[in-house]
Design a protein around this motif. Sequence first.
Motif, PDB file in Angstrom:
ATOM      1  N   GLN A  14       0.461  -1.373   0.040  1.00 53.93           N
ATOM      2  CA  GLN A  14       0.122  -0.284  -0.059  1.00 53.93           C
ATOM      3  C   GLN A  14       0.553   1.066   0.047  1.00 53.93           C
ATOM      4  O   GLN A  14       1.912   1.511   0.370  1.00 53.93           O
ATOM      5  CB  GLN A  14      -1.185   0.393   1.156  1.00 53.93           C
ATOM      6  CG  GLN A  14      -1.791   0.842   0.897  1.00 53.93           C
ATOM      7  CD  GLN A  14      -3.306   0.234  -0.249  1.00 53.93           C
ATOM      8  OE1 GLN A  14      -2.840  -0.821  -0.384  1.00 53.93           O
ATOM      9  NE2 GLN A  14      -4.062   1.196  -0.561  1.00 53.93           N
ATOM     10  N   GLU A  15       0.235   1.975  -0.120  1.00 59.45           N
ATOM     11  CA  GLU A  15       1.310   4.059  -0.144  1.00 59.45           C
ATOM     12  C   GLU A  15       0.950   4.077   0.655  1.00 59.45           C
ATOM     13  O   GLU A  15       0.122   3.787   2.042  1.00 59.45           O
ATOM     14  CB  GLU A  15       0.193   4.796  -1.056  1.00 59.45           C
ATOM     15  CG  GLU A  15       1.371   6.019  -1.942  1.00 59.45           C
ATOM     16  CD  GLU A  15      -0.001   6.854  -2.348  1.00 59.45           C
ATOM     17  OE1 GLU A  15      -0.963   6.571  -2.755  1.00 59.45           O
ATOM     18  OE2 GLU A  15       0.397   7.934  -2.759  1.00 59.45           O
ATOM     19  N   GLY A  16       2.796   4.670   1.194  1.00 56.57           N
ATOM     20  CA  GLY A  16       2.960   4.969   2.309  1.00 56.57           C
ATOM     21  C   GLY A  16       3.457   4.121   3.295  1.00 56.57           C
ATOM     22  O   GLY A  16       4.396   4.123   3.877  1.00 56.57           O
ATOM     23  N   LYS A  17       3.338   2.469   2.931  1.00 54.27           N
ATOM     24  CA  LYS A  17       4.415   1.806   3.253  1.00 54.27           C
ATOM     25  C   LYS A  17       5.263   1.757   2.985  1.00 54.27           C
ATOM     26  O   LYS A  17       5.767   2.347   2.154  1.00 54.27           O
ATOM     27  CB  LYS A  17       3.588   0.544   3.472  1.00 54.27           C
ATOM     28  CG  LYS A  17       1.988   0.318   3.979  1.00 54.27           C
ATOM     29  CD  LYS A  17       2.420   0.636   5.359  1.00 54.27           C
ATOM     30  CE  LYS A  17       0.831   0.325   6.033  1.00 54.27           C
ATOM     31  NZ  LYS A  17       0.420   0.637   7.067  1.00 54.27           N
ATOM     32  N   THR A  18       6.613   0.763   3.604  1.00 57.63           N
ATOM     33  CA  THR A  18       8.233   1.061   3.163  1.00 57.63           C
ATOM     34  C   THR A  18       7.891  -0.900   2.485  1.00 57.63           C
ATOM     35  O   THR A  18       7.472  -1.948   3.138  1.00 57.63           O
ATOM     36  CB  THR A  18       8.377   0.374   4.579  1.00 57.63           C
ATOM     37  OG1 THR A  18       8.257   1.965   5.143  1.00 57.63           O
ATOM     38  CG2 THR A  18       9.941  -0.381   3.826  1.00 57.63           C
ATOM     39  N   ALA A  19       8.355  -1.417   1.108  1.00 62.11           N
ATOM     40  CA  ALA A  19       8.423  -2.180   0.777  1.00 62.11           C
ATOM     41  C   ALA A  19      10.517  -3.054   0.984  1.00 62.11           C
ATOM     42  O   ALA A  19      11.401  -1.309   0.956  1.00 62.11           O
ATOM     43  CB  ALA A  19       8.458  -1.655  -1.000  1.00 62.11           C
ATOM     44  N   LEU A  62      15.568   5.552  -0.325  1.00 62.37           N
ATOM     45  CA  LEU A  62      15.871   3.804  -0.737  1.00 62.37           C
ATOM     46  C   LEU A  62      16.953   3.848   0.019  1.00 62.37           C
ATOM     47  O   LEU A  62      17.637   4.836  -0.026  1.00 62.37           O
ATOM     48  CB  LEU A  62      16.567   4.151  -2.301  1.00 62.37           C
ATOM     49  CG  LEU A  62      15.982   4.455  -3.743  1.00 62.37           C
ATOM     50  CD1 LEU A  62      16.708   4.489  -4.612  1.00 62.37           C
ATOM     51  CD2 LEU A  62      14.251   3.935  -3.703  1.00 62.37           C
ATOM     52  N   LYS A  63      16.828   2.869   0.695  1.00 63.20           N
ATOM     53  CA  LYS A  63      18.235   2.226   1.591  1.00 63.20           C
ATOM     54  C   LYS A  63      18.569   0.480   0.765  1.00 63.20           C
ATOM     55  O   LYS A  63      17.556  -0.051   0.701  1.00 63.20           O
ATOM     56  CB  LYS A  63      17.624   2.266   3.254  1.00 63.20           C
ATOM     57  CG  LYS A  63      18.911   1.813   3.896  1.00 63.20           C
ATOM     58  CD  LYS A  63      18.246   1.572   5.491  1.00 63.20           C
ATOM     59  CE  LYS A  63      17.413   0.093   6.257  1.00 63.20           C
ATOM     60  NZ  LYS A  63      17.489   0.228   7.349  1.00 63.20           N
ATOM     61  N   VAL A  64      20.202   0.183   1.700  1.00 64.43           N
ATOM     62  CA  VAL A  64      20.602  -0.566   1.048  1.00 64.43           C
ATOM     63  C   VAL A  64      21.400  -1.935   1.815  1.00 64.43           C
ATOM     64  O   VAL A  64      22.094  -0.155   2.319  1.00 64.43           O
ATOM     65  CB  VAL A  64      21.446  -0.568  -0.095  1.00 64.43           C
ATOM     66  CG1 VAL A  64      21.484  -2.258  -0.804  1.00 64.43           C
ATOM     67  CG2 VAL A  64      20.040  -0.833  -1.356  1.00 64.43           C
ATOM     68  N   LEU A  74      18.982  -6.626   1.565  1.00 61.43           N
ATOM     69  CA  LEU A  74      17.977  -6.339   1.653  1.00 61.43           C
ATOM     70  C   LEU A  74      18.157  -3.882   0.795  1.00 61.43           C
ATOM     71  O   LEU A  74      18.783  -3.129   0.698  1.00 61.43           O
ATOM     72  CB  LEU A  74      17.337  -5.815   2.958  1.00 61.43           C
ATOM     73  CG  LEU A  74      16.936  -6.846   3.728  1.00 61.43           C
ATOM     74  CD1 LEU A  74      17.115  -6.721   5.514  1.00 61.43           C
ATOM     75  CD2 LEU A  74      16.175  -8.579   3.461  1.00 61.43           C
ATOM     76  N   PHE A  75      17.010  -4.442   0.007  1.00 63.86           N
ATOM     77  CA  PHE A  75      16.653  -3.151  -0.317  1.00 63.86           C
ATOM     78  C   PHE A  75      15.184  -2.385  -0.238  1.00 63.86           C
ATOM     79  O   PHE A  75      14.060  -3.429   0.196  1.00 63.86           O
ATOM     80  CB  PHE A  75      16.577  -3.223  -2.050  1.00 63.86           C
ATOM     81  CG  PHE A  75      16.250  -1.989  -3.344  1.00 63.86           C
ATOM     82  CD1 PHE A  75      15.230  -1.603  -3.403  1.00 63.86           C
ATOM     83  CD2 PHE A  75      17.430  -1.128  -3.139  1.00 63.86           C
ATOM     84  CE1 PHE A  75      14.775  -0.835  -3.914  1.00 63.86           C
ATOM     85  CE2 PHE A  75      17.141   0.060  -4.096  1.00 63.86           C
ATOM     86  CZ  PHE A  75      15.286   0.446  -4.683  1.00 63.86           C
ATOM     87  N   HIS A  76      15.371  -1.095   0.380  1.00 66.05           N
ATOM     88  CA  HIS A  76      14.254  -0.373   1.217  1.00 66.05           C
ATOM     89  C   HIS A  76      14.066   0.864   0.184  1.00 66.05           C
ATOM     90  O   HIS A  76      14.968   1.475   0.032  1.00 66.05           O
ATOM     91  CB  HIS A  76      14.079  -0.661   2.103  1.00 66.05           C
ATOM     92  CG  HIS A  76      14.724  -2.061   3.461  1.00 66.05           C
ATOM     93  ND1 HIS A  76      13.746  -2.190   4.082  1.00 66.05           N
ATOM     94  CD2 HIS A  76      16.652  -1.292   4.343  1.00 66.05           C
ATOM     95  CE1 HIS A  76      14.519  -3.472   4.515  1.00 66.05           C
ATOM     96  NE2 HIS A  76      16.484  -2.793   4.827  1.00 66.05           N
ATOM     97  N   ILE A  77      12.397   0.730   0.088  1.00 66.09           N
ATOM     98  CA  ILE A  77      12.039   1.728  -0.512  1.00 66.09           C
ATOM     99  C   ILE A  77      10.889   2.679   0.735  1.00 66.09           C
ATOM    100  O   ILE A  77       9.584   1.589   1.189  1.00 66.09           O
ATOM    101  CB  ILE A  77      10.697   1.355  -1.452  1.00 66.09           C
ATOM    102  CG1 ILE A  77      12.045   1.053  -2.784  1.00 66.09           C
ATOM    103  CG2 ILE A  77      10.969   3.230  -1.974  1.00 66.09           C
ATOM    104  CD1 ILE A  77      11.119   1.287  -3.845  1.00 66.09           C
ATOM    105  N   THR A  78      11.120   3.989   1.327  1.00 58.48           N
ATOM    106  CA  THR A  78      10.617   4.648   2.499  1.00 58.48           C
ATOM    107  C   THR A  78       9.184   5.023   2.013  1.00 58.48           C
ATOM    108  O   THR A  78       9.568   5.521   0.565  1.00 58.48           O
ATOM    109  CB  THR A  78      11.425   4.609   3.294  1.00 58.48           C
ATOM    110  OG1 THR A  78      11.912   6.133   2.981  1.00 58.48           O
ATOM    111  CG2 THR A  78      12.222   4.332   4.121  1.00 58.48           C
TER     112      THR A  78
END
Lengths: 114, 115
Positions: A14-19, A62-64, A74-78
């Motif tokens: 969902q939009e707004g969540k962290t992937a 973005l955070k890796v 791990l690749f994160h999109i906040t």
Amino acid sequence: SQKIEQNSEALNIQEGKTATLTCNYTNYSPAYLQWYRQDPGRGPVFLLLIRENEKEKRKERLKVTFDTTLKQSLFHITASQPADSATYLCALVRYGGSQGNLIFGKGTKLSVKP
Amino acid sequence: EAGVAQSPRYKIIEKRQSVAFWCNPISGHATLYWYQQILGQGPKLLIQFQNNGVVDDSQLPKDRFSAERLKGVDSTLKIQPAKLEDSAVYLCASSLDVGTEETQYFGPGTRLLVL
């Protein structure tokens, strides 16, 4: 032989969540790992590179992370947005190959719903 | 700055025919790569050039695939004869130089369908 795996073929959030996307590799200890974004009908676009001596790297949302013990990145999109919907690829330098000779994972298709 | 250019964007051929793809890298980029991306897979490197010399062609099926970069700028990739399993997107990429951390810039790709 050297393997690189991206565990999820698809991830819906969902939009707004962290992937959070996962990349695992075997039989190799790469000096660095890269992440790319690929939109339908287009070539991959470089996002981030993380070296083996770096635990974490950030760029905007973005955070890796890079865990050489677990052989995992791990690749994160906040604060995800629908515009983040794309396929994300991780890549390593191929063992025994020339510099720049990358092995890519199959990618994870991320869909961010409004 | 202009990106990596590729043509054609789409190509449909019958098996056993030949086909050629063209790539123009970013100006000043010494290193050029050709990748094959089969549907649902990540890109797979076929060949890597540094200027007009081949750096790595270990994954190029040389019985049917050939590539050249005669003047160290543009490059062509040829398949002759094509097989059904060659259906894929062929991506060209370039980087400023060959190095462990050089960013690769990709073109839009040529989508090949072999019938």
